[in-house]
Design a protein around this motif. Structure first.
Motif, PDB file in Angstrom:
ATOM      1  N   TRP A 151       0.829  -1.218   0.000  1.00  0.00           N
ATOM      2  CA  TRP A 151       0.000   0.000   0.000  1.00  0.00           C
ATOM      3  C   TRP A 151       0.851   1.250   0.000  1.00  0.00           C
ATOM      4  CZ3 TRP A 151      -4.584   0.454  -1.706  1.00  0.00           C
ATOM      5  CH2 TRP A 151      -5.502  -0.601  -1.586  1.00  0.00           C
ATOM      6  N   LEU A 152       1.955   1.208   0.762  1.00  0.00           N
ATOM      7  CA  LEU A 152       2.845   2.360   0.811  1.00  0.00           C
ATOM      8  C   LEU A 152       3.438   2.619  -0.570  1.00  0.00           C
ATOM      9  CD1 LEU A 152       4.003   4.321   2.974  1.00  0.00           C
ATOM     10  CD2 LEU A 152       6.078   2.933   2.887  1.00  0.00           C
ATOM     11  N   GLY A 153       3.894   1.545  -1.216  1.00  0.00           N
ATOM     12  CA  GLY A 153       4.456   1.677  -2.564  1.00  0.00           C
ATOM     13  C   GLY A 153       3.440   2.266  -3.514  1.00  0.00           C
ATOM     14  N   PHE A 154       2.218   1.767  -3.405  1.00  0.00           N
ATOM     15  CA  PHE A 154       1.150   2.246  -4.279  1.00  0.00           C
ATOM     16  C   PHE A 154       0.898   3.740  -4.049  1.00  0.00           C
ATOM     17  CE2 PHE A 154      -3.442   2.921  -5.006  1.00  0.00           C
ATOM     18  CZ  PHE A 154      -3.485   2.601  -6.355  1.00  0.00           C
ATOM     19  N   ALA A 155       0.832   4.118  -2.763  1.00  0.00           N
ATOM     20  CA  ALA A 155       0.578   5.535  -2.446  1.00  0.00           C
ATOM     21  C   ALA A 155       1.709   6.403  -2.963  1.00  0.00           C
ATOM     22  CB  ALA A 155       0.418   5.718  -0.940  1.00  0.00           C
ATOM     23  N   LEU A 156       2.949   5.924  -2.817  1.00  0.00           N
ATOM     24  CA  LEU A 156       4.091   6.688  -3.315  1.00  0.00           C
ATOM     25  C   LEU A 156       4.006   6.844  -4.833  1.00  0.00           C
ATOM     26  CD1 LEU A 156       7.143   5.423  -1.242  1.00  0.00           C
ATOM     27  CD2 LEU A 156       6.103   7.696  -1.260  1.00  0.00           C
ATOM     28  N   ALA A 157       3.653   5.756  -5.507  1.00  0.00           N
ATOM     29  CA  ALA A 157       3.554   5.806  -6.969  1.00  0.00           C
ATOM     30  C   ALA A 157       2.491   6.810  -7.392  1.00  0.00           C
ATOM     31  CB  ALA A 157       3.231   4.422  -7.526  1.00  0.00           C
ATOM     32  N   VAL A 158       1.352   6.796  -6.698  1.00  0.00           N
ATOM     33  CA  VAL A 158       0.282   7.745  -7.036  1.00  0.00           C
ATOM     34  C   VAL A 158       0.759   9.180  -6.798  1.00  0.00           C
ATOM     35  CG1 VAL A 158      -1.992   8.589  -6.352  1.00  0.00           C
ATOM     36  CG2 VAL A 158      -1.622   6.147  -6.656  1.00  0.00           C
ATOM     37  N   GLY A 159       1.400   9.401  -5.632  1.00  0.00           N
ATOM     38  CA  GLY A 159       1.884  10.736  -5.319  1.00  0.00           C
ATOM     39  C   GLY A 159       2.900  11.220  -6.345  1.00  0.00           C
ATOM     40  N   PHE A 160       3.840  10.344  -6.679  1.00  0.00           N
ATOM     41  CA  PHE A 160       4.861  10.706  -7.656  1.00  0.00           C
ATOM     42  C   PHE A 160       4.229  11.044  -9.010  1.00  0.00           C
ATOM     43  CE2 PHE A 160       7.779   9.381 -11.045  1.00  0.00           C
ATOM     44  CZ  PHE A 160       8.806  10.285 -10.798  1.00  0.00           C
ATOM     45  N   SER A 161       3.250  10.220  -9.433  1.00  0.00           N
ATOM     46  CA  SER A 161       2.604  10.463 -10.725  1.00  0.00           C
ATOM     47  C   SER A 161       1.893  11.804 -10.722  1.00  0.00           C
ATOM     48  CB  SER A 161       1.595   9.369 -11.053  1.00  0.00           C
ATOM     49  OG  SER A 161       2.180   8.110 -10.957  1.00  0.00           O
ATOM     50  N   LEU A 162       1.198  12.088  -9.622  1.00  0.00           N
ATOM     51  CA  LEU A 162       0.477  13.361  -9.545  1.00  0.00           C
ATOM     52  C   LEU A 162       1.456  14.532  -9.607  1.00  0.00           C
ATOM     53  CD1 LEU A 162      -2.280  12.586  -6.911  1.00  0.00           C
ATOM     54  CD2 LEU A 162      -2.569  12.980  -9.351  1.00  0.00           C
ATOM     55  N   TRP A 163       2.629  14.358  -8.940  1.00  0.00           N
ATOM     56  CA  TRP A 163       3.634  15.412  -8.982  1.00  0.00           C
ATOM     57  C   TRP A 163       4.160  15.575 -10.404  1.00  0.00           C
ATOM     58  CZ3 TRP A 163       8.876  14.597 -10.147  1.00  0.00           C
ATOM     59  CH2 TRP A 163       9.672  15.762 -10.059  1.00  0.00           C
ATOM     60  N   TRP A 164       4.404  14.455 -11.065  1.00  0.00           N
ATOM     61  CA  TRP A 164       4.981  14.479 -12.417  1.00  0.00           C
ATOM     62  C   TRP A 164       4.064  15.209 -13.397  1.00  0.00           C
ATOM     63  CZ3 TRP A 164       9.536  11.973 -14.366  1.00  0.00           C
ATOM     64  CH2 TRP A 164       9.661  12.051 -15.756  1.00  0.00           C
TER      65      TRP A 164
END
Lengths: 276, 303
Positions: free
Chosen positions: A34-47
């Motif tokens: 879940w943490l990995g998933f949340a990080l991926a979502v956050g990173f994508s939104l930032w990108w």
């Protein structure tokens, strides 16, 4: 009574902890996922630069556009749009038919029970898959460059984009046929072609037709946008109207697309229900 | 051979013959009707084909001239590789590799986040669009029509409009993907919901659960593997779709491909296409493996 009950549960928790909580390893793994998933979502939104300000600004602009679209109005372009829509349908129809005609022999070549050589089978299947990776619009771009602007490029784009995918589906349908009719034809002295014509084809024909109809539906949808890159049909009209800020006409074209797609879907669904 | 004859005599044989004849007559009539239908449909098909040929400027001479041209074009995009200078040739072919990989990465991200956002929206809408879960037919109707609208307007049309509203770049593309994904996943999720076992729902209701609780504790646990599987299927589709959005300025590798095609940078076209095929293949295979582990069979009906 209730107290005894609670005591029971407490005792059970002590003696059989694994029933009440999942093992630590599994819990840790879930948390990590879940943490990995949340990080991926956050990173994508930032990108993609998705700031709340941007959303609000965009939404207000979008609201303005929707305001400009109402009421949808064809202006003097109704007959042009209708003809362009006809062109779209024609592109989808011809493209699907050509793809299906090419896909039939491909399907037989790719079926394990017809060509039992596994090296060949593996190669041709990967080849089918590779074509699937290219979006229809990219094919349209290429064919517009190769054969010029117009619906002919759209027909070729649809045909080339679909033939390999249909070939794969046909091959799968052929692999799933019942062996018994095939054995029957063989037992009464039929050769290879007889087996295909009398044992396999009657079984796979309805499945193939159903796939082709499904592809026709989906091609009508994709053909509506091929015009954006110059491959004919309603998409050209739509992108032109958006470019020159004629939002009422653009909205009318979008409505036309919605209605056409709904009608085609309804017809095709009825034919498919009859076939299977 | 007399008129009074028991069974097995010519008269009975005659009757049997009549029955066979009448059966054959009926069979032939049925066959004729069937043939007529086949002919009718065939004629309709040919008519549609002819009309399509007329409308789309399709012609056999055009095809005969066009196909070699298209083939030459595709063959022309492949670079000349010689064995002596293979390394240098490859480096020359993929000269923009770093930049392209960055754009491919962006394409994958767009597909990913678009799928996630669309999935969240689909989850929000799917319960209201399941016939077995809502009693109010107005809500059901509204939810269904909303989903239909979201998935019928082509992704690229949303992208065109969003580029106008939100500016150029991947943000508009992601929104377009998310909206379209919400429509198609919402429908698929609703179909999953309609096939859940009723008994757990009754259990939650009997224990005093309200509607959201019934959804959360009764429906979702049953439907979750199928949701996940459809999400992964959609991810494959969306990464492919994201590669085309750049054509209208909505981010990703499509922009670069569009420029290469427009400026006749032949070898760039093939290099980018190969990278694209490799990327989508890897994603397809990964998602397929996970999907098979999740539910163990193939799904159909995702467009």
């Amino acid at each position: 009574m209730a107290i005894a009950h609670h005591a029971d549960i407490a005792r059970l928790k002590r003696t059989h902890p694994e029933i009440f909580t999942r093992p630590l390893g599994e819990r840790l793994r879930n948390w990590a996922l879940w943490l990995g998933f949340a990080l991926a979502v956050g990173f994508s939104l930032w990108w993609i630069d998705a700031s709340p300000m941007r959303v609000i600004n965009g939404l207000s602009k979008l609201g303005m556009l929707v305001g400009l679209m109402v009421p949808p109005n064809p202006g003097d372009g109704f007959w042009d749009f209708s003809y362009a829509m006809l062109e779209t349908l024609a592109m989808a129809f011809l493209g699907t038919i050509i793809a299906a005609v090419v896909a039939v022999p491909l399907g037989f070549l790719g079926a394990k029970n017809i060509v039992p050589n596994w090296v060949f089978h593996f190669t041709i299947r990967r080849f089918f898959d590779a074509f699937r990776g290219i979006d229809g619009l990219v094919w349209a771009l290429i064919f517009v460059s190769a054969v010029g602007l117009g619906p002919f490029a759209g027909v070729l784009a649809i045909a080339v984009g679909d033939m390999m995918v249909l070939g794969k589906l046909f091959a799968e349908a052929i692999e799933n046929v019942d062996k018994k009719p095939v054995d029957g034809v063989r037992a009464s002295g039929g050769g290879g072609l007889h087996v295909v014509r009398l044992g396999v084809l009657p079984q796979v024909f309805p499945v193939m037709t159903s796939h082709v109809l499904y592809f026709f539906e989906s091609n009508v949808r994709s053909a509506t946008i091929l015009g954006i890159v110059g491959a004919g049909g309603i998409g050209l009209q739509l992108s032109d109207r958006i470019r020159i800020n004629n939002w009422q006409q653009a909205a009318f074209i979008i409505l036309m697309i919605l209605v056409t797609v709904a009608v085609i879907d309804a017809i095709s669904r009825r034919i498919r229900a009859k076939l299977i | 051979m007399s008129a009074v004859s028991p069974a097995g005599s010519p008269l009975a044989a005659n009757r049997q013959g009549e029955r066979i004849a009448s059966f054959e007559g009926r069979y032939r009539r049925e066959q004729n009707v069937r043939r007529l239908w086949t002919l009718g449909y065939g004629a309709l098909f040919v008519l549609a084909l002819l009309a399509s040929v007329a409308v789309s400027d399709f012609s056999i001479p055009g095809l005969v001239q066009g196909l070699p041209k298209a083939w030459n074009y595709i063959a022309g995009t492949l670079p000349k590789l010689s064995r002596a200078t293979l390394g240098a040739d490859l480096a020359d072919w993929f000269w923009g590799l770093r930049y392209w990989l960055r754009l491919l990465f962006e394409t994958i991200l767009m597909g990913f986040i678009g799928t996630v956002l669309g999935g969240v929206l689909a989850l929000a809408l799917c319960f209201a669009a399941s016939r077995n879960l809502v009693t109010n037919s107005a809500i059901y109707f509204m939810a269904r029509r909303t989903l239909e609208f979201l998935r019928t307007v082509p992704e690229l049309v949303f992208a065109l409009i969003f580029v106008f509203a939100f500016g150029l770049g991947p943000f508009a593309g992601v929104l377009a993907i998310a909206i379209h994904t919400a429509g198609s996943l919402g429908k698929l999720f609703a179909e999953v919901n309609e096939n859940v076992d009723e008994r757990p729902l009754e259990g939650v209701r009997a224990a005093g659960g309200n509607w959201p609780m019934v959804m959360r504790l009764g429906v979702v646990p049953q439907a979750l593997p199928n949701y996940a599987s459809y999400l992964l299927l959609r991810l494959e589709i969306n990464v492919r779709g994201a590669s085309a959005l750049g054509i209208v300025g909505a981010g990703g590798i499509g922009q670069e491909l569009y420029v290469a095609i427009r400026q006749f940078e032949y070898t760039d076209i093939s290099a980018i296409m190969l990278l694209l095929i490799a990327t989508t293949s890897v994603i397809d295979i990964t998602c397929e493996t996970i999907r098979h582990r999740l539910i163990g069979h193939d799904l159909t009906g995702a467009d």
